[in-house]
Design a protein around this motif. Structure first.
Motif, PDB file in Angstrom:
ATOM      1  N   UNK A   1       0.881  -1.164   0.000  1.00 31.77           N
ATOM      2  CA  UNK A   1       0.000   0.000   0.000  1.00 31.77           C
ATOM      3  C   UNK A   1       0.922   1.219   0.000  1.00 31.77           C
ATOM      4  N   UNK A   2       0.754   2.109  -0.969  1.00 33.69           N
ATOM      5  CA  UNK A   2       1.660   3.247  -1.104  1.00 33.69           C
ATOM      6  C   UNK A   2       0.891   4.515  -1.454  1.00 33.69           C
ATOM      7  N   UNK A   3       1.459   5.652  -1.053  1.00 29.25           N
ATOM      8  CA  UNK A   3       0.828   6.943  -1.377  1.00 29.25           C
ATOM      9  C   UNK A   3       0.900   7.242  -2.868  1.00 29.25           C
TER      10      UNK A   3
ATOM     11  N   UNK B   1      10.247  10.899  -1.179  1.00 26.71           N
ATOM     12  CA  UNK B   1       9.803   9.515  -1.390  1.00 26.71           C
ATOM     13  C   UNK B   1       8.372   9.315  -0.908  1.00 26.71           C
ATOM     14  N   UNK B   2       7.670   8.414  -1.597  1.00 28.07           N
ATOM     15  CA  UNK B   2       6.317   8.059  -1.189  1.00 28.07           C
ATOM     16  C   UNK B   2       6.377   7.192   0.061  1.00 28.07           C
ATOM     17  N   UNK B   3       5.339   7.290   0.867  1.00 24.85           N
ATOM     18  CA  UNK B   3       5.226   6.429   2.043  1.00 24.85           C
ATOM     19  C   UNK B   3       4.605   5.118   1.600  1.00 24.85           C
ATOM     20  N   UNK B   4       4.978   4.036   2.283  1.00 27.97           N
ATOM     21  CA  UNK B   4       4.412   2.744   1.901  1.00 27.97           C
ATOM     22  C   UNK B   4       4.382   1.784   3.076  1.00 27.97           C
ATOM     23  N   UNK B   5       3.407   0.910   3.022  1.00 23.41           N
ATOM     24  CA  UNK B   5       3.342  -0.254   3.904  1.00 23.41           C
ATOM     25  C   UNK B   5       3.652  -1.415   2.982  1.00 23.41           C
TER      26      UNK B   5
END
Length: 188
Positions: free
Chosen positions: A60-62, A160-164
């Motif tokens: 899951x990413x922004x 950078x994009x945030x991600x789980x």
């Protein structure tokens, strides 16, 4: 006349004995009727604050997900209730993105907040509480180097994009005492 009455009584007695034997044979051969009551099997109760361990199934990413996006998890460690397996490994669970902020210019990193929703057990929802936050790595140093090398164009360097990440582990807790069906016994 007494002889006739005695003979009639003997015939009636023989007939009632035969019909009783036939009824016993019939009831033994037939399955129980749908109206017959089977003993109730007590459901399992997952107690409030029972910890449940999860693994994120896909990233899951922004970059690609926004607020309201639902994502799939799976139970990562079995959960037992009174020695009975209540939530086996692999049971599907769901989470939701609460907030997603994309990365921006000048090295601004993205941020992501998600919460756990529920575990799906044979159509029953076990509500789960728990949140997770992720923040992309800042690009401040890269932006500074970009400004030195490219002048004002270096300010367009993105963070950078945030991600789980897929495979990331999360822990949640059962929000309230919840009944789920007891697993059916497996055939020998």
């Amino acid at each position: 006349m007494a002889l006739i009455f005695g003979a009639a009584a003997a015939v009636l007695l023989a007939a009632s004995t035969q019909s009783a034997a036939a009824a016993e044979t019939k009831s033994a051969a037939e399955p129980p009727s749908p109206n017959s009551v089977e003993p109730a099997i007590a459901p399992l109760v997952l107690k409030r604050d029972t910890p449940v361990h999860f693994m994120v199934v896909s990233e899951v990413t922004t970059k690609t997900h926004t607020q309201g996006h639902r994502f799939r998890l799976r139970v990562d460690k079995p959960v037992f209730v009174d020695g009975v397996l209540a939530l086996p490994v692999g049971t599907t669970a769901w989470g939701e993105v609460l907030a997603a902020k994309k990365s921006g210019n000048a090295g601004k990193s993205g941020s992501l907040e998600a919460r756990l929703l529920y575990v799906d057990v044979e159509g029953y929802h076990v509500p789960i509480g728990g949140n997770n936050q992720a923040k992309g790595a800042g690009g401040g140093a890269e932006t500074a180097l970009g400004v030195l090398a490219l002048g004002p164009l270096g300010l367009f360097a993105k963070g950078n994009n945030a991600k789980i990440k897929a495979g990331e582990l999360m822990t949640g807790f059962v929000e309230g005492d919840t009944e789920i069906p007891r697993p059916k016994p497996s055939a020998p």
